[in-house]
Design an enzyme around this catalytic site. Structure first.
Site, mmCIF file in Angstrom:
data_model
loop_
_atom_site.group_PDB
_atom_site.id
_atom_site.type_symbol
_atom_site.label_atom_id
_atom_site.label_comp_id
_atom_site.label_asym_id
_atom_site.label_seq_id
_atom_site.Cartn_x
_atom_site.Cartn_y
_atom_site.Cartn_z
ATOM 1 C CD GLU A 156 1.309 -5.745 -5.465
ATOM 2 O OE1 GLU A 156 2.200 -6.177 -4.896
ATOM 3 O OE2 GLU A 156 0.646 -4.629 -5.358
ATOM 4 C CD GLU A 308 6.307 -5.036 -5.754
ATOM 5 O OE1 GLU A 308 6.060 -4.662 -4.510
ATOM 6 O OE2 GLU A 308 5.720 -4.475 -6.667
ATOM 7 C CD1 TRP A 316 2.519 -1.792 2.429
ATOM 8 C CD2 TRP A 316 1.607 -3.401 3.788
ATOM 9 N NE1 TRP A 316 3.244 -2.787 2.183
ATOM 10 C CE2 TRP A 316 2.627 -3.810 2.938
ATOM 11 C CE3 TRP A 316 1.064 -4.063 4.571
ATOM 12 C CZ2 TRP A 316 3.118 -5.193 3.023
ATOM 13 C CZ3 TRP A 316 1.235 -5.656 4.600
ATOM 14 C CH2 TRP A 316 2.528 -6.083 3.816
ATOM 15 C CD GLU A 356 3.568 1.763 -1.947
ATOM 16 O OE1 GLU A 356 3.394 0.790 -1.643
ATOM 17 O OE2 GLU A 356 4.225 1.923 -3.125
#
Length: 658
Positions: A156, A308, A316, A356
């Protein structure tokens, strides 16, 4: 010349199913349990090493590959392929501590420190040197390993840097682009506000300013940022390609992220992959998914990789709710219908620590008896059933939606007429209209060859190069039908407003004599038109005498002026019609262009997609529905024959073969 590898070299006639696997978070005895459950779920691919730099290089120059050796062997022994990542998205703390020049600075001059991820400067020579070294060692050690199926570079790419080293690289980039300061000053319009530069050293990134920044300066910095990140990708890609020329390479896009020209990047990837996280609470989550899938397939020009997604909730958003029963399966198969040959997740096993730990995983905190895992097992079985029939097949679109990052960057400046006229919002509205009309759509860059499409729509292309304008005119002259939204063609490639407020060639194409004024609308405000209401925007247009069709505004300052006008096969829409009206307009234009829905008579909330010779039916409703389907078909998911109609459960899917 040797052909570049592609996704097919990794799938080998099947579909990849799996996700990011971060076993360094767990005791080694857990790995064997993981492999057992992966086999049960039909997992055939895992991504290793995405965030492992500190594990692989615990101290400068020291390497610890033993754990990864054992993992690679374990995966191979159980028939699971490995997408091996370079760990360069998250440098270890020692790199920033010992080499602060590797850390990025924001527009206010604040340093982004370690403790999160993506804390690297794309322009830092030190960062690039260390990233290349760990990549070189990974490629040398594992390039010949039989488990390796693909390389995953970084993760990313999404960093900006306004620091001093980035400033020096920016000046070099500008020299290459413009050659002389006179050319730069002309392109940037620096005569405004006394901004003319007399030396290259005077040029900085667009840092904090007292008032509005020069929009051309900001536009070029965005171009520069995309190019610098691409340089980082290419450096690592070329290292692994030198060791393994027949192994495909990818990096994962974040959809519609502003800092990356994905059209340009896709040209350099062997496999185009994306991370996709629609909100399960969003009634239009499936349409957002379809948009990203259509865009990614178009960038790949064929099958692509869903790198993903979430098995349940993310962590988030302000409120993070799980996917209801069946929605994970539905959205996974939607991705396959729209061209994905790989369906993967973040991540395999849900974390117990770290930022996470509440982000869902294929194997959640509830373990193998949990709903998330049981649904993953079902998805794996579904993909195994359909893989021989769908792998490598294309999903053709009859309509092209034009999108360009440079146009978006230019239009998103501080001095724009309306912050409400947000580019992703407008793009989404037009895609939604086509999606709800059941029309198969691709995305395209405005400079692409558009000749194979019967219909091309441009929701908003504020910036258009002369080449792109000529291409649109040639497309219409060649028999194509073009529909453009408001503010299209307003600026050239330097973000210089065209004389007349719109390129003269486009005004002639659409039948516009004069574009007098633009009238943006306030949030929630609408404007009455003949037969519908417009939102976001309106324009004061005087049509040419040879305009063939107009739909007028009704009442107010623009009463009687055209909200929509057509000249020949070219349409211009000067507002954003409400959803039903935009869908009806585009469906009517499509029908006139000879474009038909994938399947007629489909109930509301049901999506029909053709991929190869298969027909996917996807029920996005929370209740069962019956879908009429002419003829007899074999449902590959249930191995039953259906004739005349198909019953779909809530969030149900059928994959029909003639």
């Amino acid at each position: 010349m040797t052909a570049r590898p592609g996704l097919g070299d990794a799938t080998r006639g099947g579909l990849l199913f799996g996700g990011d696997y971060n076993p360094e978070q767990w005791p080694e005895e857990t790995w064997h349990e993981d492999v057992r459950l992966m086999r049960e779920a039909g997992v055939n691919s895992v991504t290793l090493g995405v965030f492992s730099w500190a594990k692989l290089e615990p101290r400068p120059g020291e390497r610890d590959f033993g754990w990864l050796d054992r993992l690679m062997d374990l995966m191979h022994d159980h028939g699971i392929g490995v997408v091996l990542a370079t760990p360069t998205a998250s440098p270890p703390p020692w790199l920033g501590r010992l080499h602060p020049d590797t850390l990025p600075r924001d527009a206010d001059g604040r340093v982004e420190l370690w403790g999160g991820r993506q804390h690297f400067s794309h322009s830092s020579a030190t960062y690039r040197r260390h990233a290349a070294a760990v990549t070189e060692d990974l490629a040398a050690r594992y390039g010949g390993h039989p488990a390796l199926t693909m390389w995953h570079i970084n993760n990313e790419y999404c960093t900006f840097d306004h620091g001093d080293e980035a400033a020096a690289r920016f000046r070099g980039w500008l020299r290459d682009r413009y050659g002389t300061l006179d050319a730069l000053n002309t392109a940037w319009g620096t005569a405004f506000w006394s901004q003319a530069y007399d030396t290259w050293d005077g040029i900085l990134p667009p840092r904090r300013a007292h008032y509005m920044k020069n929009p051309a300066h900001v536009l070029d910095f965005r171009r520069f940022t995309s190019d610098m990140l691409l340089e980082c990708f290419l450096a690592e890609r070329d290292i692994v390609r030198r060791h393994t020329p027949h192994t495909p390479v990818t990096t994962n896009f974040m959809p519609l992220w502003q800092g990356q020209d994905a059209w340009r990047w896709a040209e350099e990837e062997d496999v185009v992959s994306v991370d996709l996280y629609p909100d399960p609470d969003d009634p239009l989550g499936a349409q957002h998914g379809a948009l990203v899938q259509d865009m990614t397939r178009s960038q790949a020009r064929g099958p692509w990789m869903l790198m993903e997604q979430a098995a349940g909730s993310v962590n988030w958003r302000a409120v993070n709710r799980p996917k209801p029963r069946g929605l994970n399966r539905l959205w996974s198969l939607q991705a396959v219908a729209r061209g994905a040959d790989a369906v993967c997740y973040f991540q395999w096993r849900q974390s117990r620590q770290g930022a996470e730990k509440f982000h869902s995983a294929m194997l959640g905190h509830a373990g193998e008896q949990g709903r998330a895992f049981r649904e993953v097992v079902r998805i794996g079985a579904d993909l195994a059933r359909i893989a021989p029939h769908v792998s490598g097949a294309h999903t053709p679109g009859d309509v092209a939606i034009l999108h360009d990052w440079h146009s978006w960057w230019a239009g998103d400046h501080e001095g724009r007429l309306s912050a409400e006229a947000d580019h992703p919002r407008i793009l989404t509205a037009w895609h939604r209209a086509l999606w709800e009309a059941g029309l198969a759509t691709d995305f395209a860059h405005p400079a692409h060859d558009l000749s194979r499409y019967r219909l091309v729509v441009a929701p908003q292309l504020y910036l258009l190069t002369d080449t792109a304008v000529d291409g649109l005119i040639a497309y219409v002259a060649g028999g194509g039908v073009l529909v453009c939204g408001f503010l299209t063609g307003a600026a050239d490639e330097d973000d210089r407003i065209r004389p007349g407020g719109m390129d003269a060639r486009l005004r002639d194409l659409f039948g516009i004599r004069v574009l007098h004024e633009r009238w943006p609308l306030a949030a929630g405000e609408t404007v009455e038109c003949d037969g519908f209401r417009g939102t976001l925007w309106s324009e004061e247009i005087e049509p040419a005498d040879d305009a063939d069709e107009t739909v007028p505004y009704k009442g107010g300052e623009l009463d009687g002026m055209p909200a929509v006008l057509r000249r020949g096969r070219a349409w211009y829409v000067s507002t954003l019609p409400e959803p039903d009206a935009l869908r009806a307009l585009l469906a009517r234009v499509a029908e006139g262009a000879g474009v038909r829905p994938v399947l007629g008579g489909v109930p509301e909330g049901v999506e029909a997609v053709r991929r190869g010779d298969l027909l996917f039916l996807l029920n996005h409703r929370r209740e069962p529905v019956v879908v009429p389907v002419p003829g007899s078909h074999r449902d590959l998911l249930t191995d039953t024959t259906v004739s005349g109609e198909v019953r779909l459960d809530r969030y149900g899917v059928a994959v029909l073969r003639p």
